[in-house]
Design a protein around this motif. Structure first.
Motif, PDB file in Angstrom:
ATOM      1  N   ASN A 102       0.798  -1.232   0.000  1.00 23.33           N
ATOM      2  CA  ASN A 102       0.000   0.000   0.000  1.00 23.33           C
ATOM      3  C   ASN A 102       0.830   1.281   0.000  1.00 23.33           C
ATOM      4  O   ASN A 102       0.267   2.378   0.149  1.00 23.33           O
ATOM      5  CB  ASN A 102      -0.982   0.025   1.188  1.00 23.33           C
ATOM      6  N   LEU A 103       2.136   1.160  -0.164  1.00 22.60           N
ATOM      7  CA  LEU A 103       2.986   2.345  -0.297  1.00 22.60           C
ATOM      8  C   LEU A 103       3.426   2.433  -1.752  1.00 22.60           C
ATOM      9  O   LEU A 103       4.018   1.493  -2.279  1.00 22.60           O
ATOM     10  CB  LEU A 103       4.204   2.237   0.618  1.00 22.60           C
ATOM     11  N   ASN A 175       2.396  12.524  -0.516  1.00 23.10           N
ATOM     12  CA  ASN A 175       0.952  12.293  -0.571  1.00 23.10           C
ATOM     13  C   ASN A 175       0.439  12.210  -2.004  1.00 23.10           C
ATOM     14  O   ASN A 175      -0.775  12.094  -2.223  1.00 23.10           O
ATOM     15  CB  ASN A 175       0.208  13.414   0.173  1.00 23.10           C
ATOM     16  N   ASP A 176       1.340  12.266  -2.976  1.00 17.54           N
ATOM     17  CA  ASP A 176       0.950  12.226  -4.382  1.00 17.54           C
ATOM     18  C   ASP A 176       1.071  10.811  -4.937  1.00 17.54           C
ATOM     19  O   ASP A 176       1.797   9.975  -4.408  1.00 17.54           O
ATOM     20  CB  ASP A 176       1.841  13.155  -5.213  1.00 17.54           C
ATOM     21  N   ILE A 232       4.078  -3.867   6.726  1.00 18.47           N
ATOM     22  CA  ILE A 232       4.352  -3.319   8.053  1.00 18.47           C
ATOM     23  C   ILE A 232       3.227  -2.363   8.428  1.00 18.47           C
ATOM     24  O   ILE A 232       2.449  -1.905   7.568  1.00 18.47           O
ATOM     25  CB  ILE A 232       5.704  -2.573   8.099  1.00 18.47           C
ATOM     26  N   GLN A 233       3.126  -2.030   9.696  1.00 20.19           N
ATOM     27  CA  GLN A 233       2.019  -1.208  10.191  1.00 20.19           C
ATOM     28  C   GLN A 233       2.304   0.270  10.022  1.00 20.19           C
ATOM     29  O   GLN A 233       1.404   1.052   9.759  1.00 20.19           O
ATOM     30  CB  GLN A 233       1.781  -1.529  11.685  1.00 20.19           C
ATOM     31  N   ALA A 234       3.554   0.675  10.179  1.00 18.86           N
ATOM     32  CA  ALA A 234       3.894   2.095  10.057  1.00 18.86           C
ATOM     33  C   ALA A 234       4.995   2.237   9.004  1.00 18.86           C
ATOM     34  O   ALA A 234       5.848   1.367   8.871  1.00 18.86           O
ATOM     35  CB  ALA A 234       4.383   2.649  11.399  1.00 18.86           C
ATOM     36  N   VAL A 235       4.942   3.333   8.270  1.00 18.93           N
ATOM     37  CA  VAL A 235       5.868   3.512   7.168  1.00 18.93           C
ATOM     38  C   VAL A 235       6.577   4.849   7.265  1.00 18.93           C
ATOM     39  O   VAL A 235       5.951   5.873   7.511  1.00 18.93           O
ATOM     40  CB  VAL A 235       5.129   3.443   5.816  1.00 18.93           C
ATOM     41  N   ASN A 236       7.882   4.836   7.147  1.00 16.31           N
ATOM     42  CA  ASN A 236       8.676   6.059   7.028  1.00 16.31           C
ATOM     43  C   ASN A 236       9.589   5.898   5.833  1.00 16.31           C
ATOM     44  O   ASN A 236      10.279   4.891   5.697  1.00 16.31           O
ATOM     45  CB  ASN A 236       9.538   6.294   8.279  1.00 16.31           C
ATOM     46  N   ARG A 237       9.612   6.847   4.916  1.00 17.58           N
ATOM     47  CA  ARG A 237      10.508   6.769   3.752  1.00 17.58           C
ATOM     48  C   ARG A 237      11.912   7.154   4.158  1.00 17.58           C
ATOM     49  O   ARG A 237      12.100   8.037   4.955  1.00 17.58           O
ATOM     50  CB  ARG A 237      10.010   7.698   2.637  1.00 17.58           C
TER      51      ARG A 237
END
Length: 237
Positions: A102-103, A175-176, A232-237
């Protein structure tokens, strides 16, 4: 020399020295040449590679023989096609490395990475030459699984006017949706990886010294990258 060799040697002597030509056309030295069948090494396994079986024949300089399968502008264009320096289908990706369910995965290629390339083939002692040009049209993405969304939905990313593809990722775009990329909807846990395939389509055209020209079959060149998709539950780029 065996019996067959002597027979062929005698046959060639009759044809090229005493029958059609006077002493192998030595008097015309520098004003023409003998043409004979030659196999293109790059096409030696093609079914038609040995279809030209005509004995060598004389052609005056700056003339084009009206003989089936004799070198023509289009044949030169096809030869140039085989020599086109098509760049490898390399691209950048963000996230780099493992992807996340989903990312969105952004895919892009740098400016001028994909631009028209040309090769000219010519035939000595004639006025014949042909230039073949390959122009990149689009990059097609195939995610390697049916559980993925493509951006754009067709999976066809156009080549930008400056020769780039897509747009590089930056935090300002988090967010794009990517102009070129995809979003995996399921982790690759069972298969280990997904085979992400990226293929560039090239339009092939040619023009010649005689004014003839046209299109040749479209070329497609690509690469496949093994992509690991995690959940994963949380995502950071």
């Amino acid at each position: 020399m065996g019996g067959f060799g002597q027979i062929f040697a005698g046959l060639y002597k009759v044809i090229y020295q005493t029958d059609k030509y006077d002493d192998y056309n030595m008097a015309k030295q520098g004003k023409g040449m003998f043409w004979g069948p030659v196999v293109n090494p790059a096409r030696k396994d093609d079914p038609e590679a040995m279809s030209c079986d005509k004995l060598p024949f004389w052609v005056d300089d700056n003339t084009t023989p009206d003989i089936p399968l004799a070198v023509s502008p289009k044949i030169l264009a096809e030869y140039a096609y085989d020599e086109l320096p098509i760049p490898s289908t390399d691209f950048s990706m963000s996230p780099d490395g493992k992807q996340t369910v989903n990312l969105s995965t952004w895919i892009w290629a740098d400016k001028a990475r994909f631009k028209p390339v040309s090769v000219t083939a010519s035939l000595p002692h004639t006025n014949l030459s042909a230039t073949t040009t390959a122009t990149p049209v689009s990059l097609k993405l195939e995610p390697g699984t049916g559980e993925a969304n493509l951006h754009p939905a067709s999976g066809e990313c156009p080549i930008n006017p400056d020769g780039s593809i897509g747009s590089p990722y930056s935090d300002a775009k988090k967010n794009d949706s990517p102009p070129c990329g995809l979003t995996y909807l399921r982790a690759s846990t069972k298969s280990g990886t997904y085979p992400l395939k990226a293929t560039v389509t090239w339009k092939i055209s040619w023009k010649s010294s005689t004014g003839e020209g046209g299109n040749l079959p479209t070329g497609t060149y690509g690469k496949t990258t093994a992509v690991t998709v995690q959940e994963i539950q949380a995502v950071n780029r």
